[in-house]
Design a protein around this motif. Structure first.
Motif, PDB file in Angstrom:
ATOM      1  N   PHE A 185     -31.600   8.689   1.957  1.00 36.06           N
ATOM      2  CA  PHE A 185     -30.817   7.449   1.962  1.00 36.06           C
ATOM      3  C   PHE A 185     -31.557   6.342   1.207  1.00 36.06           C
ATOM      4  CE2 PHE A 185     -28.167   9.245   5.357  1.00 36.06           C
ATOM      5  CZ  PHE A 185     -26.918   8.803   4.933  1.00 36.06           C
ATOM      6  N   ARG A 186     -32.877   6.239   1.407  1.00 28.78           N
ATOM      7  CA  ARG A 186     -33.664   5.215   0.712  1.00 28.78           C
ATOM      8  C   ARG A 186     -33.530   5.380  -0.804  1.00 28.78           C
ATOM      9  NH1 ARG A 186     -38.669   6.223   2.549  1.00 28.78           N
ATOM     10  NH2 ARG A 186     -39.082   7.504   0.747  1.00 28.78           N
ATOM     11  N   GLU A 187     -33.616   6.618  -1.280  1.00 34.55           N
ATOM     12  CA  GLU A 187     -33.450   6.891  -2.715  1.00 34.55           C
ATOM     13  C   GLU A 187     -32.031   6.561  -3.171  1.00 34.55           C
ATOM     14  OE1 GLU A 187     -34.628  10.947  -3.378  1.00 34.55           O
ATOM     15  OE2 GLU A 187     -36.651  10.581  -2.595  1.00 34.55           O
ATOM     16  N   SER A 188     -31.049   6.844  -2.335  1.00 34.47           N
ATOM     17  CA  SER A 188     -29.660   6.538  -2.682  1.00 34.47           C
ATOM     18  C   SER A 188     -29.434   5.037  -2.787  1.00 34.47           C
ATOM     19  CB  SER A 188     -28.707   7.144  -1.643  1.00 34.47           C
ATOM     20  OG  SER A 188     -28.803   8.553  -1.653  1.00 34.47           O
ATOM     21  N   TYR A 189     -30.035   4.287  -1.877  1.00 32.24           N
ATOM     22  CA  TYR A 189     -29.942   2.824  -1.968  1.00 32.24           C
ATOM     23  C   TYR A 189     -30.600   2.331  -3.248  1.00 32.24           C
ATOM     24  CZ  TYR A 189     -27.862   1.652   2.526  1.00 32.24           C
ATOM     25  OH  TYR A 189     -26.977   1.496   3.570  1.00 32.24           O
ATOM     26  N   ALA A 190     -31.783   2.850  -3.560  1.00 31.94           N
ATOM     27  CA  ALA A 190     -32.506   2.429  -4.762  1.00 31.94           C
ATOM     28  C   ALA A 190     -31.695   2.743  -6.025  1.00 31.94           C
ATOM     29  CB  ALA A 190     -33.869   3.099  -4.819  1.00 31.94           C
ATOM     30  N   SER A 191     -31.017   3.891  -6.047  1.00 33.78           N
ATOM     31  CA  SER A 191     -30.223   4.248  -7.226  1.00 33.78           C
ATOM     32  C   SER A 191     -28.987   3.363  -7.359  1.00 33.78           C
ATOM     33  CB  SER A 191     -29.824   5.726  -7.183  1.00 33.78           C
ATOM     34  OG  SER A 191     -28.843   5.959  -6.196  1.00 33.78           O
ATOM     35  N   SER A 192     -28.651   2.641  -6.297  1.00 34.04           N
ATOM     36  CA  SER A 192     -27.538   1.675  -6.323  1.00 34.04           C
ATOM     37  C   SER A 192     -28.061   0.245  -6.473  1.00 34.04           C
ATOM     38  CB  SER A 192     -26.718   1.787  -5.030  1.00 34.04           C
ATOM     39  OG  SER A 192     -26.184   3.072  -4.876  1.00 34.04           O
ATOM     40  N   TRP A 193     -29.341   0.116  -6.816  1.00 30.55           N
ATOM     41  CA  TRP A 193     -30.005  -1.173  -7.037  1.00 30.55           C
ATOM     42  C   TRP A 193     -30.116  -2.017  -5.773  1.00 30.55           C
ATOM     43  CZ3 TRP A 193     -26.123   0.500 -10.436  1.00 30.55           C
ATOM     44  CH2 TRP A 193     -26.617   1.085 -11.613  1.00 30.55           C
TER      45      TRP A 193
ATOM     46  N   LEU B 128     -33.585  -1.549   0.348  1.00 31.34           N
ATOM     47  CA  LEU B 128     -33.407  -1.178   1.753  1.00 31.34           C
ATOM     48  C   LEU B 128     -34.434  -1.946   2.571  1.00 31.34           C
ATOM     49  CD1 LEU B 128     -31.813   0.509   3.738  1.00 31.34           C
ATOM     50  CD2 LEU B 128     -33.390   2.397   3.309  1.00 31.34           C
ATOM     51  N   GLU B 129     -33.960  -2.832   3.425  1.00 32.06           N
ATOM     52  CA  GLU B 129     -34.849  -3.710   4.185  1.00 32.06           C
ATOM     53  C   GLU B 129     -35.208  -3.159   5.557  1.00 32.06           C
ATOM     54  OE1 GLU B 129     -32.996  -7.528   4.260  1.00 32.06           O
ATOM     55  OE2 GLU B 129     -33.333  -7.848   2.121  1.00 32.06           O
ATOM     56  N   GLN B 130     -34.236  -2.549   6.219  1.00 40.40           N
ATOM     57  CA  GLN B 130     -34.515  -2.053   7.558  1.00 40.40           C
ATOM     58  C   GLN B 130     -33.573  -0.902   7.899  1.00 40.40           C
ATOM     59  OE1 GLN B 130     -34.903  -5.297  10.295  1.00 40.40           O
ATOM     60  NE2 GLN B 130     -36.654  -4.287  11.183  1.00 40.40           N
ATOM     61  N   VAL B 131     -34.091   0.022   8.703  1.00 41.63           N
ATOM     62  CA  VAL B 131     -33.317   1.164   9.195  1.00 41.63           C
ATOM     63  C   VAL B 131     -33.558   1.255  10.700  1.00 41.63           C
ATOM     64  CG1 VAL B 131     -32.943   3.657   9.066  1.00 41.63           C
ATOM     65  CG2 VAL B 131     -33.638   2.401   7.012  1.00 41.63           C
ATOM     66  N   TRP B 132     -32.478   1.337  11.449  1.00 42.21           N
ATOM     67  CA  TRP B 132     -32.559   1.506  12.904  1.00 42.21           C
ATOM     68  C   TRP B 132     -31.925   2.840  13.268  1.00 42.21           C
ATOM     69  CZ3 TRP B 132     -30.678  -2.996  10.709  1.00 42.21           C
ATOM     70  CH2 TRP B 132     -31.370  -4.183  10.993  1.00 42.21           C
ATOM     71  N   VAL B 133     -32.441   3.450  14.319  1.00 45.37           N
ATOM     72  CA  VAL B 133     -31.813   4.650  14.872  1.00 45.37           C
ATOM     73  C   VAL B 133     -31.544   4.387  16.347  1.00 45.37           C
ATOM     74  CG1 VAL B 133     -34.012   5.805  15.345  1.00 45.37           C
ATOM     75  CG2 VAL B 133     -31.960   7.167  15.080  1.00 45.37           C
ATOM     76  N   GLY B 134     -30.399   4.865  16.804  1.00 42.20           N
ATOM     77  CA  GLY B 134     -30.025   4.701  18.202  1.00 42.20           C
ATOM     78  C   GLY B 134     -30.295   5.953  19.007  1.00 42.20           C
ATOM     79  N   PHE B 135     -30.042   5.855  20.301  1.00 44.78           N
ATOM     80  CA  PHE B 135     -30.168   7.017  21.171  1.00 44.78           C
ATOM     81  C   PHE B 135     -29.052   8.019  20.857  1.00 44.78           C
ATOM     82  CE2 PHE B 135     -32.419   4.547  24.781  1.00 44.78           C
ATOM     83  CZ  PHE B 135     -33.654   4.917  24.289  1.00 44.78           C
ATOM     84  N   PRO B 136     -29.264   9.285  21.199  1.00 39.93           N
ATOM     85  CA  PRO B 136     -28.220  10.291  20.974  1.00 39.93           C
ATOM     86  C   PRO B 136     -26.931   9.909  21.694  1.00 39.93           C
ATOM     87  CG  PRO B 136     -30.254  11.325  21.733  1.00 39.93           C
ATOM     88  CD  PRO B 136     -30.450   9.853  21.854  1.00 39.93           C
TER      89      PRO B 136
END
Length: 163
Positions: A126-134, A137-145
């Protein structure tokens, strides 16, 4: 499992992205999984265009009966030209592999095939995908299942850990 998840993603994609800026559905993320599933059923019935959070609701509902699939909300905050963008996908894990379901204006920011050995590899993609879209990526959160019981009223924890 890959085939089932790809089929679910095809259905989510067929609903199309809602570019209007106006939501067609009421989404209350602070309510239990029962609200998520009832909203997903309404989305399926109405078949109107959706945005990313509605795609997560539909994906969570359509995978709820798959006990062998763990599902986690993953939220992103990115920026481009001084504007902040927020996005969410449903990370899925099965058979020791990670992938994702979702919907976005950009194809690279939604579905990821169930092929990553580590969650960090999925996030890295995802980080690479964001970078390829210029985007930065500032922050990524993950939630509980997410629960598999569609009648559960336990509050969903959407953002628990910053990665």
């Amino acid at each position: 499992m890959r085939g089932k998840l790809k089929h679910i993603q095809s259905y989510i994609t067929s609903l199309e992205y809602n570019y209007t800026g106006e939501a067609f559905f009421v989404k209350k993320k602070d309510r239990g999984f029962r609200h998520v599933t009832s909203t997903a059923k309404l989305i399926i019935r109405e078949a109107l265009p959706i945005q990313c959070v509605e795609a997560v609701f539909v994906g969570a509902y359509l995978t709820a009966d798959m006990a062998e699939v763990d599902r986690f909300p993953v939220c992103f905050r990115s920026s481009l030209d001084g504007r902040v963008y927020r996005h969410i996908v449903l990370a899925v894990r099965s058979g020791g592999k990670w992938g994702s379901l979702g919907l976005s204006r950009r194809d690279k920011l939604m579905y990821k095939e169930l092929k990553y050995d580590l969650f960090s590899k999925l996030v890295g993609d995802f980080r690479e995908s964001y970078a390829s879209s210029w985007h930065r990526l500032e922050q990524v959160w993950v939630g509980f299942p997410l629960p598999h019981d569609i009648s559960s009223n336990v509050a969903i924890k959407w953002k628990v850990l910053v990665v």
